[in-house]
Write a protein that holds these residues in place. Structure first.
Motif, PDB file in Angstrom:
ATOM      1  N   GLY A   1     -17.357 -24.545  14.909  1.00 36.36           N
ATOM      2  CA  GLY A   1     -17.538 -25.975  15.158  1.00 36.36           C
ATOM      3  C   GLY A   1     -18.265 -26.305  16.445  1.00 36.36           C
ATOM      4  O   GLY A   1     -18.569 -27.474  16.691  1.00 36.36           O
ATOM      5  N   LEU A   2     -18.570 -25.294  17.248  1.00 35.16           N
ATOM      6  CA  LEU A   2     -19.316 -25.544  18.484  1.00 35.16           C
ATOM      7  C   LEU A   2     -20.773 -25.902  18.151  1.00 35.16           C
ATOM      8  O   LEU A   2     -21.340 -25.358  17.208  1.00 35.16           O
ATOM      9  CB  LEU A   2     -19.289 -24.293  19.379  1.00 35.16           C
ATOM     10  CG  LEU A   2     -17.948 -23.957  20.042  1.00 35.16           C
ATOM     11  CD1 LEU A   2     -18.055 -22.606  20.728  1.00 35.16           C
ATOM     12  CD2 LEU A   2     -17.554 -25.046  21.049  1.00 35.16           C
ATOM     13  N   PRO A   3     -21.375 -26.784  18.926  1.00 31.07           N
ATOM     14  CA  PRO A   3     -22.769 -27.161  18.676  1.00 31.07           C
ATOM     15  C   PRO A   3     -23.681 -25.923  18.694  1.00 31.07           C
ATOM     16  O   PRO A   3     -23.562 -25.061  19.560  1.00 31.07           O
ATOM     17  CB  PRO A   3     -23.109 -28.096  19.845  1.00 31.07           C
ATOM     18  CG  PRO A   3     -21.779 -28.655  20.269  1.00 31.07           C
ATOM     19  CD  PRO A   3     -20.787 -27.527  20.047  1.00 31.07           C
ATOM     20  N   GLY A   4     -24.551 -25.818  17.706  1.00 31.99           N
ATOM     21  CA  GLY A   4     -25.503 -24.723  17.659  1.00 31.99           C
ATOM     22  C   GLY A   4     -24.979 -23.452  17.019  1.00 31.99           C
ATOM     23  O   GLY A   4     -25.714 -22.476  16.902  1.00 31.99           O
ATOM     24  N   ARG A   5     -23.705 -23.457  16.600  1.00 27.74           N
ATOM     25  CA  ARG A   5     -23.161 -22.262  15.958  1.00 27.74           C
ATOM     26  C   ARG A   5     -23.352 -22.321  14.450  1.00 27.74           C
ATOM     27  O   ARG A   5     -23.367 -23.380  13.849  1.00 27.74           O
ATOM     28  CB  ARG A   5     -21.666 -22.115  16.273  1.00 27.74           C
ATOM     29  CG  ARG A   5     -21.359 -21.855  17.754  1.00 27.74           C
ATOM     30  CD  ARG A   5     -21.848 -20.479  18.187  1.00 27.74           C
ATOM     31  NE  ARG A   5     -21.498 -20.237  19.573  1.00 27.74           N
ATOM     32  CZ  ARG A   5     -20.502 -19.433  19.977  1.00 27.74           C
ATOM     33  NH1 ARG A   5     -19.749 -18.825  19.089  1.00 27.74           N
ATOM     34  NH2 ARG A   5     -20.275 -19.260  21.251  1.00 27.74           N
TER      35      ARG A   5
END
Length: 247
Positions: free
Chosen positions: A243-247
């Motif tokens: 859920g982290l941005p860019g993952r």
């Protein structure tokens, strides 16, 4: 510990678990003062403004509490902040600094402010607050887990150093608790706040006071390594990294 007729200062007690615990102490017959970044009364409880990241603020709060309540005999270090971090992005460091300043140094600062008073009285209780994440990492919140592991280690050492002074140390180890509506919406497994507090009060009221206040919902975290479930549970919890941005 006897929760009746105590004089309790809960730092970080203006909301969530801290506020709930404040009401439980008050209902048991104790005098309760809560500390936070606001100074207006909360739910009828006396409130003192305190910022645990500011040394002068902590000392001012201590002086006000002890001037009005020289019989203070319970201090709860509840202040804490949890932020998620992407360790691939060096800008996470600002979040790490915030959590260490509040969760670790803030805890130590409050304890240092009141320990001489409690030792002089020859009786009292310090309640620190770590987390199940101190024992079973939640990889999306790495510094939070590290900060709470530090609180656990510090609590153990503090208890050893205060042995024989009459001042006991209890460590509250919460799992995920639905202390705010947004937590309940994000985590359906979070414990109901009142159910959690019911268990906590039962454990705190035991004689002698347990060194660690472990409700049933946190046992899987606390004993994962002993029970051989550690690696599996960390892998499950690592799924949140997607859920982290860019993952």
């Amino acid at each position: 510990m006897d929760m009746t007729n105590r004089t309790v200062f809960i730092v970080g007690g203006t909301s969530g678990i801290g506020l709930g615990l404040a009401h439980r102490f008050a209902a048991a017959g104790s005098t309760v003062i809560v500390g936070g970044r606001r100074n207006d009364p909360v739910d009828g409880l006396a409130t003192i403004e305190v910022d645990v990241t500011d040394p002068e603020s902590v000392l001012r709060a201590r002086d006000r509490v002890l001037a009005d309540h020289p019989d203070l005999d319970v201090v709860v270090t509840m202040s804490g902040v949890m932020l998620t971090e992407d360790l691939r992005d060096p800008t996470h460091f600002a979040s790490a600094e915030t959590m260490i300043a509040t969760n670790v140094l803030g805890t130590i600062r409050v304890i240092d402010a009141f320990t001489p008073h409690l030792i002089e009285r020859g009786v009292g209780t310090i309640i620190t607050v770590s987390s199940g994440i101190a024992f079973l990492p939640f990889p999306i919140a790495p510094t939070y887990g590290a900060s709470k592991a530090a609180v656990h280690a510090y609590s153990e050492a503090l208890r050893a150093q205060l042995l024989g002074t009459g001042v006991e140390v209890a460590e509250l180890v919460p799992p995920a608790v639905a202390s705010h509506p947004d937590i309940a919406s994000r985590n359906p497994h979070a414990l109901d706040l009142n159910d959690y507090l019911d268990e906590v009060v039962g454990l705190l009221s035991e004689q002698p006071t347990p060194h660690e206040i472990l409700v049933k919902g946190v046992l899987m975290h606390r004993w994962a390594e002993r029970d051989g479930t550690y690696a599996e549970l960390v892998a499950q919890r690592s799924k949140a990294l997607a859920g982290l941005p860019g993952r």
